[in-house]
Structure formats: C-alpha cells, structure tokens
Scaffold this motif. Structure first.
Motif, PDB file in Angstrom:
ATOM      1  N   TRP A 338       0.846  -1.200   0.000  1.00 23.43           N
ATOM      2  CA  TRP A 338       0.000   0.000   0.000  1.00 23.43           C
ATOM      3  C   TRP A 338       0.883   1.253   0.000  1.00 23.43           C
ATOM      4  N   HIS A 339       0.433   2.270  -0.710  1.00 21.91           N
ATOM      5  CA  HIS A 339       1.176   3.534  -0.687  1.00 21.91           C
ATOM      6  C   HIS A 339       0.638   4.413   0.443  1.00 21.91           C
ATOM      7  N   ASP A 340       1.120   5.618   0.508  1.00 22.33           N
ATOM      8  CA  ASP A 340       0.852   6.490   1.661  1.00 22.33           C
ATOM      9  C   ASP A 340      -0.616   6.769   1.935  1.00 22.33           C
ATOM     10  N   ALA A 341      -1.375   7.061   0.860  1.00 25.15           N
ATOM     11  CA  ALA A 341      -2.757   7.532   1.073  1.00 25.15           C
ATOM     12  C   ALA A 341      -3.624   6.484   1.787  1.00 25.15           C
ATOM     13  N   LEU A 343      -2.624   4.058   3.658  1.00 27.97           N
ATOM     14  CA  LEU A 343      -2.087   3.863   5.012  1.00 27.97           C
ATOM     15  C   LEU A 343      -2.547   4.990   5.937  1.00 27.97           C
ATOM     16  N   ARG A 344      -2.546   6.216   5.389  1.00 31.79           N
ATOM     17  CA  ARG A 344      -3.011   7.361   6.207  1.00 31.79           C
ATOM     18  C   ARG A 344      -4.502   7.219   6.528  1.00 31.79           C
ATOM     19  N   LEU A 345      -5.271   6.742   5.534  1.00 36.92           N
ATOM     20  CA  LEU A 345      -6.717   6.572   5.748  1.00 36.92           C
ATOM     21  C   LEU A 345      -6.970   5.571   6.882  1.00 36.92           C
ATOM     22  N   VAL A 346      -6.248   4.453   6.835  1.00 37.48           N
ATOM     23  CA  VAL A 346      -6.444   3.416   7.846  1.00 37.48           C
ATOM     24  C   VAL A 346      -5.970   3.907   9.216  1.00 37.48           C
ATOM     25  N   GLU A 347      -4.922   4.720   9.211  1.00 34.88           N
ATOM     26  CA  GLU A 347      -4.452   5.305  10.472  1.00 34.88           C
ATOM     27  C   GLU A 347      -5.569   6.153  11.097  1.00 34.88           C
ATOM     28  N   ASP A 380     -11.302   1.855  -1.305  1.00 35.34           N
ATOM     29  CA  ASP A 380     -11.149   1.467  -2.722  1.00 35.34           C
ATOM     30  C   ASP A 380     -10.716   2.679  -3.551  1.00 35.34           C
ATOM     31  N   ALA A 381     -11.363   3.834  -3.284  1.00 35.92           N
ATOM     32  CA  ALA A 381     -11.018   5.041  -4.039  1.00 35.92           C
ATOM     33  C   ALA A 381      -9.554   5.415  -3.776  1.00 35.92           C
ATOM     34  N   THR A 382      -9.130   5.284  -2.543  1.00 36.61           N
ATOM     35  CA  THR A 382      -7.752   5.664  -2.205  1.00 36.61           C
ATOM     36  C   THR A 382      -6.742   4.705  -2.820  1.00 36.61           C
ATOM     37  N   LEU A 383      -7.080   3.413  -2.767  1.00 38.09           N
ATOM     38  CA  LEU A 383      -6.152   2.426  -3.297  1.00 38.09           C
ATOM     39  C   LEU A 383      -6.005   2.529  -4.811  1.00 38.09           C
ATOM     40  N   SER A 384      -7.102   2.920  -5.488  1.00 36.25           N
ATOM     41  CA  SER A 384      -7.030   2.926  -6.949  1.00 36.25           C
ATOM     42  C   SER A 384      -6.690   4.308  -7.506  1.00 36.25           C
ATOM     43  N   ALA A 385      -6.426   5.296  -6.607  1.00 35.70           N
ATOM     44  CA  ALA A 385      -6.106   6.652  -7.087  1.00 35.70           C
ATOM     45  C   ALA A 385      -4.699   6.671  -7.672  1.00 35.70           C
TER      46      ALA A 385
END
Ligand code: SF4
Length: 385
Positions: A338-341, A343-347, A380-385
């Motif tokens: 996973w990239h930053d976005a 990971l930040r969302l899950v944080e 999903d939106a964050t992962l596919s951005a």
C-alpha cells in the motif's frame, strides 16, 4: 475455472431456497410464497427440474462431496418431516457423503416439531438455524411471527433432543421503541439458550413491505439510527464478553462454530443457488433466478432455465467487492504494497476506533462495521487513485 471459459465450475457449496411461509412478517421482503402449509412435493419437483437444467448447461458441476449445503427461506420447517430426505434424493446421496459436510436448515420455532427435527437429522442435516428474532411477546406479535416468547426455548430443546449440537439463533435489533422490547433482555435470554452461533439482523424498512408502507404513511416511525447503533454495539459487547467471537459483521460463534457455508460467500469462492430468487456465483459470473415462485416453478418443471438475470463483474466491481468482503470478517484485509494515502486513511480509522492494524492486516471493529459500506468505498477510491 471462470464461467466464461470452457468447462464447468466445480462448486462445493449449495444454497437451496425454500419459499413457503404461513404468513408474511410485517417487515419481510424475501422471496416468499404465503401458504397455509408448505408443499414439499411441488418444491422438490421444481428443484429437480432446475438441477437437470444446471447439469445440461455445463456452467456448474457439483463436487462429489459437498462441503456445505444451506436450506434457507422462507420457512423450510413448514415443508415437513420428509422434505430433507427428498432433497437428498434430488441432489444425489453421493454428493452428501462427506463426513465434513455442514448441512444447515433454517427452522421457525412453531414448525420445528420433534418429528421434523428427528427426520431431518436422520436425513443428514447437522446444523439448525432457528428464527427466534425476539423473546418479547409484543415485539413478536408486531413482527407477525407465529411463535410466542417461549418458542425459542422449546425449539432449542426439541433440536437438542433430536441430536443437534450445532445450533444457531437469529435475533433482530433496531425495533421501534414503542414496542417496549428490551434488547438487553433479549440478548440475555439468547445467551441462556447456550447455542454455538448467533446471527443478528438490523430491522430494515423496505418500501414494498407492510412496514415500509406504514412508515411512508406515518403510522410507524422510521428506524432510529442512534438506537440501531447502540443496540448493535451492546450486542457486540455482551456476546464477546460471553465467549463468542464476532467473526463477521452480523455473526458470532463459539470456537469452531463459525458458519462454513457463509464463509464461502465472503471468500469469493463459487457457489450454486437453487430455488426462486437464489443467486449463483462462478467468478466473474453472477446470476440469479426468477424471484417469484410460480414463474420459477413453471420454468423448471417445464425443463427451462429459471434464470432471470446475470452479470459479468468487471475488474473495478471485483476489486471493490473483494475489499468489501475482506473487511466484513475478522480475518481482515492484507495491507501489502500500500502507498501512503491508504495507510493514512487506515491510520485515521484506527484513531477513531473503527479499525485495528496488526500483522500487516487491517480489521474493522464493531464501530467500523457500522460504517462498512462507506469505509470500503473510501478505501477502494484511495487504493485505486
Ligand atoms: S418467516 Fe422469515 S421469510 Fe417468512 S415471512 Fe417471516 S421473515 Fe419472511
């Protein structure tokens, strides 16, 4: 094997819909046929016709030994004592020989007689899911259920005397306050049944139901979202404290008693659905049968496919669905690469008490499960951005 490739997809899990109910509950929008008694012969004839069509289509092939068979409804127990033996004949005894087979049938307390319980057990059913919903007389009457407050105790005793040790009970939460039902009392009485598994359903208001019309006309209040949330969280707290594992949004199990059949839906494995309104899945194909019993029965008994519709899931739909399914259970979602976005969302979810992160997995908490759909779409939106 994908359904668009040559050859049939082998399925080890089968759902069979039993459509009959003695009357329709106030809130119910399931594919139900109201009859004074279930007609097992008519049901079995229709299923036999459908299996014949399934075999000739070559899309699905039953595994030699099924892992799970789930008979849901409707009210399967109104089909009577011989129905499961008849179903075994229709499916073929050879498919039901595995010692590991989990064969669940749903039953309502008023029609789970000692004879039904015994004969179903003799036919091979080894797990019963009992539609209790509540122990409160006023709530049961409001819902239109056929059993009274003692129905659950009687039904679980009947089941145990017939040799079932794997019992599940359904309860409903989010009922209107004017009924005076105490959810805590219902949970305590359900815990007193000492069953292996509990499933919780939140009351939904579907427009085409009597409840939906009553709400639209102002005769019943809409669902109180705060009470709904509080009741869900109270259930999670009480059941986990009592030793159940909250292993999926709506399901709680004692160790080793999680539903194996439902796990198939959540894992993306293929399954075959038989009966009106039943869905089948063989990646990436999803298809569903006529919802209305007469249309389904007329098609299958005439040797025609009962399929009403189908869709091929595209890559975006599959990605979102996999993510949503993984977040539904306590197995969690791997956070590999996973990239930053995201990971930040899950944080952020962690900080708000919606998720825990451990061993490279994100798992939603009970609070998170209340927001499952929204969180899955956000991720999903964050992962596919
Ligand atoms: S018993 Fe179940 S399926 Fe039948 S009408 Fe009531 S809620 Fe619907």
């Amino acid at each position: 094997m994908p359904a668009d490739a040559v050859g049939a997809t082998r399925v080890a899990s089968v759902y069979v819909h039993a459509p009959f109910c003695v009357r329709r509950c106030f809130y119910c929008d399931f594919a139900v046929q109201v009859r004074r008694t279930g007609d097992a012969d008519e049901w079995l004839r229709a299923l036999k016709g459908e299996l014949h069509v399934v075999r000739s289509e070559g899309l699905f092939e039953l595994a030699h030994g099924l892992d799970s068979l789930y008979v849901g409804g409707g009210t399967p127990s109104v089909l009577g004592a011989q129905a499961m033996r008849g179903l075994a004949e229709v499916i073929g005894a050879g498919h039901l020989r595995s010692p590991e087979l989990e064969w669940t049938a749903e039953a309502n307390p008023e029609s789970l007689t000692p004879e039904v319980a015994r004969r179903w057990r003799a036919a091979g059913v080894n797990r019963l899911s009992i539609g209790v919903q509540s122990f409160h007389e006023g709530a049961l009457r409001w819902m239109g259920r056929m059993h009274g407050p003692d129905g659950a105790v009687r039904a679980t005793r009947t089941a145990r005397e017939a040799g079932y040790d794997n019992l599940s009970v359904d309860l409903i939460f989010g009922l209107p306050a004017h009924l005076g039902r105490s959810w805590r009392d219902d949970l305590e009485r359900a815990l007193g049944l000492d069953v292996a598994h509990l499933s919780l359903y939140g009351l939904g208001v579907e427009p085409a139901t009597p409840l939906g019309r009553s709400v639209a006309e102002g005769r019943e209040p809409p669902v109180d979202e705060d009470a709904y949330r509080e009741e869900f969280l109270l259930a999670a707290e009480m059941l986990v404290a009592a030793g159940y594992r909250h292993y999926e949004v709506s399901n709680f199990a004692r160790p080793g008693a999680a539903s194996r059949h439902n796990a198939v839906y959540w894992s993306g494995e293929p399954y075959l659905g038989l009966g009106n309104g039943a869905h089948s899945y063989a990646h990436p194909l999803r298809r569903w049968n006529h919802r209305e019993w007469n249309a389904y029965r007329d098609a299958t008994t005439a040797g025609l496919s009962p399929e009403e519709g189908r869709e091929m899931l595209d890559a975006d739909a599959i990605r979102l669905e996999r993510l949503w399914l993984a977040l539904r259970t306590d197995r969690g979602l791997p956070m590999r690469d996973w990239h930053d976005a995201p990971l930040r969302l899950v944080e952020g979810w962690k900080t708000r008490g919606l998720a825990v992160v451990a061993d490279g997995l994100v798992r939603l908490t009970a609070r998170g499960w209340l927001l499952l759909d929204r969180l899955a779409v956000e991720l999903d939106a964050t992962l596919s951005a």
